[in-house]
Design a protein around this motif. Structure first.
Motif, PDB file in Angstrom:
ATOM      1  N   GLN A   1      34.847  59.762   9.421  1.00 26.63           N
ATOM      2  CA  GLN A   1      33.934  58.619   9.274  1.00 26.63           C
ATOM      3  C   GLN A   1      33.646  57.892  10.577  1.00 26.63           C
ATOM      4  O   GLN A   1      33.085  56.812  10.557  1.00 26.63           O
ATOM      5  CB  GLN A   1      34.518  57.637   8.257  1.00 26.63           C
ATOM      6  N   LYS A   2      34.043  58.494  11.698  1.00 24.85           N
ATOM      7  CA  LYS A   2      33.845  57.813  12.984  1.00 24.85           C
ATOM      8  C   LYS A   2      32.689  58.501  13.710  1.00 24.85           C
ATOM      9  O   LYS A   2      31.538  58.309  13.342  1.00 24.85           O
ATOM     10  CB  LYS A   2      35.138  57.864  13.796  1.00 24.85           C
TER      11      LYS A   2
ATOM     12  N   GLY B   1      42.912  57.749  21.248  1.00 26.70           N
ATOM     13  CA  GLY B   1      42.059  56.554  21.324  1.00 26.70           C
ATOM     14  C   GLY B   1      42.658  55.497  20.411  1.00 26.70           C
ATOM     15  O   GLY B   1      42.663  55.654  19.195  1.00 26.70           O
TER      16      GLY B   1
ATOM     17  N   SER C   1      42.138  60.222   3.703  1.00 29.98           N
ATOM     18  CA  SER C   1      41.627  59.639   4.951  1.00 29.98           C
ATOM     19  C   SER C   1      42.562  59.896   6.130  1.00 29.98           C
ATOM     20  O   SER C   1      43.601  60.553   5.990  1.00 29.98           O
ATOM     21  CB  SER C   1      41.396  58.141   4.756  1.00 29.98           C
ATOM     22  N   GLY C   2      42.209  59.355   7.294  1.00 28.05           N
ATOM     23  CA  GLY C   2      42.927  59.631   8.545  1.00 28.05           C
ATOM     24  C   GLY C   2      44.437  59.443   8.477  1.00 28.05           C
ATOM     25  O   GLY C   2      45.188  60.218   9.081  1.00 28.05           O
ATOM     26  N   HIS C   3      44.876  58.426   7.737  1.00 26.67           N
ATOM     27  CA  HIS C   3      46.323  58.222   7.605  1.00 26.67           C
ATOM     28  C   HIS C   3      47.019  59.474   7.068  1.00 26.67           C
ATOM     29  O   HIS C   3      48.165  59.753   7.405  1.00 26.67           O
ATOM     30  CB  HIS C   3      46.615  57.082   6.617  1.00 26.67           C
TER      31      HIS C   3
ATOM     32  N   TRP D   1      48.685  52.198  15.892  1.00 25.26           N
ATOM     33  CA  TRP D   1      48.879  53.551  15.352  1.00 25.26           C
ATOM     34  C   TRP D   1      50.263  54.105  15.617  1.00 25.26           C
ATOM     35  O   TRP D   1      50.813  54.844  14.798  1.00 25.26           O
ATOM     36  CB  TRP D   1      47.729  54.474  15.769  1.00 25.26           C
TER      37      TRP D   1
ATOM     38  N   VAL E   1      41.578  60.428  16.055  1.00 29.57           N
ATOM     39  CA  VAL E   1      40.662  59.929  15.020  1.00 29.57           C
ATOM     40  C   VAL E   1      39.380  59.353  15.617  1.00 29.57           C
ATOM     41  O   VAL E   1      38.291  59.623  15.128  1.00 29.57           O
ATOM     42  CB  VAL E   1      41.382  58.898  14.104  1.00 29.57           C
TER      43      VAL E   1
HETATM   44  N1  PMP Z   1      44.149  56.526  13.689  1.00 29.45           N
HETATM   45  C1  PMP Z   1      43.199  55.816  14.320  1.00 29.45           C
HETATM   46  C2  PMP Z   1      43.141  55.835  15.814  1.00 29.45           C
HETATM   47  C3  PMP Z   1      42.277  55.072  13.587  1.00 29.45           C
HETATM   48  O1  PMP Z   1      41.347  54.353  14.207  1.00 29.45           O
HETATM   49  C4  PMP Z   1      42.338  55.099  12.161  1.00 29.45           C
HETATM   50  C5  PMP Z   1      41.344  54.330  11.313  1.00 29.45           C
HETATM   51  N2  PMP Z   1      40.862  53.180  11.799  1.00 29.45           N
HETATM   52  C6  PMP Z   1      43.355  55.850  11.558  1.00 29.45           C
HETATM   53  C7  PMP Z   1      44.235  56.551  12.349  1.00 29.45           C
HETATM   54  C8  PMP Z   1      43.512  55.876  10.077  1.00 29.45           C
HETATM   55  O2  PMP Z   1      42.392  56.388   9.452  1.00 29.45           O
HETATM   56  P1  PMP Z   1      41.971  55.987   7.949  1.00 29.45           P
HETATM   57  O3  PMP Z   1      41.654  54.549   7.913  1.00 29.45           O
HETATM   58  O4  PMP Z   1      40.790  56.889   7.731  1.00 29.45           O
HETATM   59  O5  PMP Z   1      43.114  56.331   7.069  1.00 29.45           O
END
Ligand code: PMP
Length: 389
Positions: A203-204, A151, A76-78, A103, A180
């Motif tokens: 997923q956004k 963002g 995922s994004g992390h 973040w 993200v």
């Molecule tokens: N960066 C931002 C700006 C996010 O909004 C998010 C997820 N909410 C993430 C990183 C991390 O993404 P994930 O939850 O998919 O790991």
């Protein structure tokens, strides 16, 4: 058996249908859901490799870059954040992090684990970092890497990125951006803005399954990795190895690095296909701008105030609304979920209890959901007020 089989598995899987109007994930369109049910293929089968090639081209378009090292991370994004940091940073490298929500804090946590020398520019919640202020910190800290979030989903703030690329060049620093919640819904030009590393989320705005993360590295970022004195600490997130798996280097052969999920690739490819069929970036930027303006107008007309005062500094994908005085925001969100199966979230990290977050992303960016979100918020606030829930 020393451990017996859990009886829970003898009851069928139940997954309710919820309307996800929070900060993500957002709902899948039917086409994406159907794509996810295609048969699984091998991770090195030619059909899978073709989908990977398509995705590379798709994300070059989305990021507006010609970077050959553009691919997806299997997490995922992390993991996008961690991939950038673990490749760019070596022990004691100074990283300057713009911090105005959660973040920057996460990036600082990861950087410390990698051994980076973390310097923060702390801003009040929801406030942009100005170029002038950033310059002072560049002069003071002489960073090797600069990290900023385009963002900030914990506040809904959109950071202006104009001029930061030039500043990074002036100080011979790598420019890394978290996109993200912004990629696909507001203008983003990785090459024009001289961004060296950027990552986004599936997923956004894209309404694709979570767990697969697009990322791009330009030649400056590759040079930074190539000149490392030490190995990248993570095998999983080593961009040279990933680049070889995704066939990004013309002079190198494709290697087996890990088993990508072909299922997630199908879902992501279908979501990109829909994005492009529906008019691509310009159409999506326009749609998200219109829907979010409508949301701001109607929220204010209904007596609700926005957390970010200046409309130009709001990310159109996630809107933060102040929780009215003497109201427990968590009760409002749970009223909406319990009665309507609709997600409207509270704050995150430092904004917990202060705001509601409404996400209108991709297929969920529609006028009917603007009205739905506002009506439900108002009904729930009244219910919490009157019933002292
Ligand atoms: N960066 C931002 C700006 C996010 O909004 C998010 C997820 N909410 C993430 C990183 C991390 O993404 P994930 O939850 O998919 O790991």
């Amino acid at each position: 058996m020393e451990v017996s089989a859990p009886v829970e598995f003898l009851t069928p899987l139940v997954v309710p249908n919820k309307l996800l109007l929070g900060p993500g994930p957002s709902n899948f369109p039917d086409r994406v859901r159907e794509a996810l049910s295609h048969p699984v293929l091998g991770h090195l089968h030619p059909e899978t490799l073709k989908i990977m090639d398509d995705l590379k081209e798709g994300f070059k378009y989305l990021f507006q870059t010609t970077n050959p090292l553009t691919l997806c991370i299997s997490a995922s994004g992390h993991a996008g954040m961690e991939t950038g940091l673990v490749n760019l940073l070596e022990k004691d490298d100074v990283i300057l992090i713009a911090h105005s929500g959660i973040w920057g804090e996460r990036a600082a946590d990861m950087s410390k684990r990698i051994g980076g020398d973390v310097r923060l520019i702390k801003k009040p919640l929801g406030e942009q970092l100005s170029l002038l202020e950033a310059r002072k910190h560049f002069e003071l800290h002489k960073p090797k890497v600069f990290f900023i979030t385009h963002g900030e989903s914990s506040t809904g703030m959109l950071q202006n990125l104009d001029g930061f690329g030039e500043l990074c060049h002036e100080y011979n620093c790598i420019f890394m951006v978290d996109a993200v919640i912004t990629l696909g819904c507001v203008p983003f030009y990785a090459d024009k803005w001289k961004i060296d590393v950027a990552y986004s989320g599936s997923q956004k705005v894209l309404n694709a399954p979570p767990g697969i993360t697009p990322i791009t590295f330009n030649s400056r970022a590759i040079d930074k990795i190539t000149s490392r004195k030490t190995l990248v600490q993570s095998f999983n997130f080593d961009m040279h190895l990933l680049g070889e798996y995704w066939n990004c280097f013309p002079n190198k052969k494709r290697i087996y690095h890990h088993t990508v999920s072909p299922t997630l690739l199908y879902g992501l490819r279908e979501s990109l296909a829909m994005f492009i069929e529906q008019g691509g970036l310009e159409a999506s930027w326009k749609k998200h701008a219109m829907i979010s303006q409508n949301l701001y107008k109607k929220l204010e007309a209904n007596g609700l105030s926005l957390f970010i005062r200046n409309a130009n500094e709001r990310a159109p994908s996630i809107t933060s609304v102040n929780v009215p005085a003497n109201i427990d925001g968590t009760k409002v969100s749970s009223y909406i979920m319990q009665n309507y199966k609709v997600e409207i979230s509270g704050g995150l990290g430092p904004t917990v209890g202060k705001i509601f977050r409404i996400g209108l992303m991709g297929t969920n960016a529609r006028d009917e959901f603007v009205d739905k979100a506002i009506n439900l918020l108002i009904e729930a606030i009244e219910a919490v007020k009157s019933q002292k829930l």
